[in-house]
Design a protein around this motif. Sequence first.
Motif, mmCIF file in Angstrom:
data_model
loop_
_atom_site.group_PDB
_atom_site.id
_atom_site.type_symbol
_atom_site.label_atom_id
_atom_site.label_comp_id
_atom_site.label_asym_id
_atom_site.label_seq_id
_atom_site.Cartn_x
_atom_site.Cartn_y
_atom_site.Cartn_z
ATOM 1 N N GLU A 255 -32.847 -35.455 15.503
ATOM 2 C CA GLU A 255 -32.275 -35.083 14.050
ATOM 3 C C GLU A 255 -33.163 -34.776 13.007
ATOM 4 O O GLU A 255 -34.332 -35.910 12.895
ATOM 5 N N ILE A 256 -33.203 -33.857 12.131
ATOM 6 C CA ILE A 256 -33.987 -33.615 11.218
ATOM 7 C C ILE A 256 -33.610 -34.637 9.890
ATOM 8 O O ILE A 256 -32.713 -34.744 9.357
ATOM 9 N N VAL A 257 -34.658 -35.578 9.764
ATOM 10 C CA VAL A 257 -34.251 -36.467 8.773
ATOM 11 C C VAL A 257 -34.879 -36.566 7.344
ATOM 12 O O VAL A 257 -34.722 -37.047 6.186
ATOM 13 N N ALA A 258 -35.749 -35.305 7.144
ATOM 14 C CA ALA A 258 -36.467 -34.743 6.184
ATOM 15 C C ALA A 258 -36.905 -33.429 6.230
ATOM 16 O O ALA A 258 -37.549 -33.190 7.354
ATOM 17 N N GLU A 259 -36.839 -32.707 5.201
ATOM 18 C CA GLU A 259 -37.440 -31.224 5.267
ATOM 19 C C GLU A 259 -37.530 -30.639 3.861
ATOM 20 O O GLU A 259 -36.764 -30.979 2.905
ATOM 21 N N LEU A 260 -38.668 -30.295 3.689
ATOM 22 C CA LEU A 260 -39.268 -29.668 2.592
ATOM 23 C C LEU A 260 -38.678 -28.213 2.158
ATOM 24 O O LEU A 260 -38.923 -27.349 2.881
ATOM 25 N N GLU A 261 -38.177 -27.993 0.936
ATOM 26 C CA GLU A 261 -37.575 -26.683 0.513
ATOM 27 C C GLU A 261 -38.842 -25.850 0.152
ATOM 28 O O GLU A 261 -39.746 -26.619 -0.758
ATOM 29 N N GLY A 262 -38.917 -24.614 -0.049
ATOM 30 C CA GLY A 262 -39.779 -23.875 -0.536
ATOM 31 C C GLY A 262 -41.057 -23.569 0.315
ATOM 32 O O GLY A 262 -41.108 -23.937 1.338
ATOM 33 N N GLU A 263 -41.898 -22.874 -0.418
ATOM 34 C CA GLU A 263 -43.290 -22.478 0.419
ATOM 35 C C GLU A 263 -44.540 -22.808 -0.617
ATOM 36 O O GLU A 263 -45.496 -22.489 -0.168
#
Length: 309
Positions: A255-263
């Motif tokens: 499971e993805i528990v954290a993901e960063l938005e943007g570049e």
Amino acid sequence: MSRIVTVAAAQLGPIQKAETREQVVARMLALMDEAKAKGADLIVYPELALTTFFPRWYHEDRAEADAWFEAAMPNPAVQPLFDRARAHGMGMSFGYAELTPEGRHFNSSILVDKSGTIVGKYRKIHLPGHVEYDPTRAHQHLEKRYFEPGDLGFPVWRTMGGLMGMCICNDRRWPETYRVMGLQGVEMIVLGFNTPSVNGHKAKEGMAQRLFHHRLSVQAGAYQNSCWVVAVAKAGSEDGHHLMGGTLIVNPDGEIVAELEGEADGVIVHACDLDDTRFGKQTIFDFKMHRRIEHYGPITGQVGVVEPE
């Protein structure tokens, strides 16, 4: 008792061709300070963290690319990273182009413990791309021109309170990467990547599909080997060539528990309990109980496809 490693996935935005090592290291230090303020004790940076993704540039004279390589690690340009990490009591991992004393070239990453000591090195094994200039491609991807396949295998190190492994970019797409480390009991795999937003062979493959395949690969590897995976991007437009984001942390259930938005440059921090790996390793993925290696011969006995007659 829980074994918590609080990990910072430190994405870097684009690094332009003209940027110096010192400029890039300053950005990395700022991310390290942010990670420390958020309680991290391990920070993970991307593949080729110190430079632009130079394999997109063709040099007829291969030696001209040596300017992108590090002949020593640490060296004066990156020593501040080691000093700051030691001062913060923080482990770190980052990727770079390695030039050995014997003149060999690798796409490498290192694992540094909280004392600032390099405790592990990995050299990228699954090199994508091609050797010669290809005018049919939307962009060049010359890793096979500038790097040798890694020669260190997929080792695992006992450090940071657990069993840690590394891989780089395209390695994440190959199940063998995770399984070889899984067979050593790996509890956390850290990896950096620089992934073009456009498939050089398939222009209609959009960003959504590229990110889907990225997440699928990482989540499957984490689940099937019951380990944490920390995947960190270099993203954005480097001198007109776009790299996708997708920095994320995946738990042992896939499971993805954290993901960063943007570049842009940015940090996500998550407290990873290494003991969460135990359930999967002791049940459905208890390798000793369930693996049937007598049927796996083709995995190591052949390279390409052999169809039945």
